[in-house]
Design a protein around this motif. Sequence first.
Motif, PDB file in Angstrom:
ATOM      1  N   ALA A   1       0.815  -1.213   0.000  1.00  0.00           N
ATOM      2  CA  ALA A   1       0.000   0.000   0.000  1.00  0.00           C
ATOM      3  C   ALA A   1       0.847   1.261   0.000  1.00  0.00           C
ATOM      4  O   ALA A   1       0.357   2.330  -0.377  1.00  0.00           O
ATOM      5  N   MET A   2       2.119   1.168   0.409  1.00  0.00           N
ATOM      6  CA  MET A   2       2.993   2.341   0.424  1.00  0.00           C
ATOM      7  C   MET A   2       4.052   2.254  -0.663  1.00  0.00           C
ATOM      8  O   MET A   2       5.134   2.830  -0.537  1.00  0.00           O
TER       9      MET A   2
ATOM     10  N   ALA B   1       8.240  -1.340  -0.229  1.00  0.00           N
ATOM     11  CA  ALA B   1       7.629  -2.518  -0.845  1.00  0.00           C
ATOM     12  C   ALA B   1       6.619  -3.175   0.079  1.00  0.00           C
ATOM     13  O   ALA B   1       5.565  -3.633  -0.357  1.00  0.00           O
ATOM     14  N   ASP B   2       6.919  -3.262   1.355  1.00  0.00           N
ATOM     15  CA  ASP B   2       6.029  -3.900   2.319  1.00  0.00           C
ATOM     16  C   ASP B   2       6.021  -3.027   3.575  1.00  0.00           C
ATOM     17  O   ASP B   2       7.024  -2.932   4.285  1.00  0.00           O
ATOM     18  N   TRP B   3       4.893  -2.387   3.846  1.00  0.00           N
ATOM     19  CA  TRP B   3       4.832  -1.461   4.974  1.00  0.00           C
ATOM     20  C   TRP B   3       5.010  -2.165   6.306  1.00  0.00           C
ATOM     21  O   TRP B   3       5.365  -1.538   7.308  1.00  0.00           O
ATOM     22  N   ARG B   4       4.760  -3.457   6.357  1.00  0.00           N
ATOM     23  CA  ARG B   4       4.901  -4.198   7.604  1.00  0.00           C
ATOM     24  C   ARG B   4       6.364  -4.421   7.984  1.00  0.00           C
ATOM     25  O   ARG B   4       6.680  -4.630   9.165  1.00  0.00           O
ATOM     26  N   SER B   5       7.245  -4.390   6.983  1.00  0.00           N
ATOM     27  CA  SER B   5       8.666  -4.626   7.233  1.00  0.00           C
ATOM     28  C   SER B   5       9.505  -3.752   6.301  1.00  0.00           C
ATOM     29  O   SER B   5      10.113  -4.246   5.350  1.00  0.00           O
TER      30      SER B   5
ATOM     31  N   ILE C   1       6.639  -3.249  11.644  1.00  0.00           N
ATOM     32  CA  ILE C   1       5.571  -2.300  11.965  1.00  0.00           C
ATOM     33  C   ILE C   1       4.321  -3.088  12.345  1.00  0.00           C
ATOM     34  O   ILE C   1       3.912  -4.012  11.626  1.00  0.00           O
ATOM     35  N   GLN C   2       3.717  -2.719  13.457  1.00  0.00           N
ATOM     36  CA  GLN C   2       2.496  -3.372  13.913  1.00  0.00           C
ATOM     37  C   GLN C   2       1.443  -2.311  14.204  1.00  0.00           C
ATOM     38  O   GLN C   2       1.761  -1.177  14.550  1.00  0.00           O
TER      39      GLN C   2
END
Length: 376
Positions: free
Chosen positions: A90-91, A97-101, A131-132
């Motif tokens: 989403a970002m 590439a992956d907002w979670r990591s 990111i959580q």
Amino acid sequence: MSISSLSMCAEPCTPPARHPRQRGSLLLELMVVAVLATLLVVWASQTWAQRIRVLQAQALAAWMLPARDAAQALLVHHGAQLQQAEAPDAMGEYGIADWRSPQWTELQALGLLAPGWQKSGPLRQQLDLQIQRSDSCPQAPCRLQALVLAQPGLLRTEGGMDAFLVAEWLQATQGRGLVVWPQALQQLRGAGRMINLPPSSRWGPGTVALQAELTLAQDTVGDPDSESGPQVDPVDHSEFLRVRDSRNPDFQGAVSARGLVRSDTWLQGQEGLLLVKGVASGGVCATEGGIGRQGVRPGLLVCHQGRWQQLAGPAGGGYLLSSKYGCAGKLSNFTGNPLTGACSCGAGYQAIQVSESGDMAHVDGLSRGYICIPGS
């Protein structure tokens, strides 16, 4: 003098042989010196090695702190996008590439991390950024959390967590660090904080981490990139206490409260407990088991069956009064109350007679003994 009386050597004279005991004593001294020298070398090497390990732990903390600050900046500057993000990419428009990591190179490209920061740090550690979000996201309040974790962690050469390095690292982070301890593999624990890790977590004992946090107090509305910007609370709330917060506030100054202070367990003081306002013995009270101060005196009362009743109080002393000698005995020794310096009771105490001896007609007169008890 005769020639025979002279001691002469036909051949070169040799010194007398050293006694075997003397040679053994010299050897023992040399052995003691050698042992002491060895011990000094071993002690010095161990001290130096320990000092190196302390510096390594401090260097690791100093290397991780800028990464934690970069993660905090990511939350503050892109909190709206993180709050609304659904798909991992989403970002992507921001180069993540992956907002979670997010990757550290991506944060450097965004200008959130210094270009000279190295991704490989002391003690052969690599940093992982996770990111959580709280379950309430994307609705407000949405809590964003970034964990900066060091891999493979602080481990001994022979395996297992290196407790010494972990302790030094925690000290270097000034209590802000989090650790995966062997007894709690699914949690990161720190000073008054505990973060549950997902069951699929690959972080083992000795993993150390720093936390960044941001709470978005309002929903993000409109286009996050508009001129007015999203309606986001940009304040870093990680250092603030929350309702039902499990962290120890560790206040360093005085604390005042106008209302009732409650504790589910013990109320502990380092020096003592001071009750400022006094109550009257026998007066009406409302809280069964409550403790109060007896008026202006240093005595304690307990609330029992709706009345303040005497619990404890300092002794009021006592004295012996003679009809002939006054506050003195036959030998002119002082018989007054040592607390008042006279044959009397202090303020808040009343005299109760406990003894009587002699006679008014007796040569020594009549003597009466009194003790002082709390009273009017």
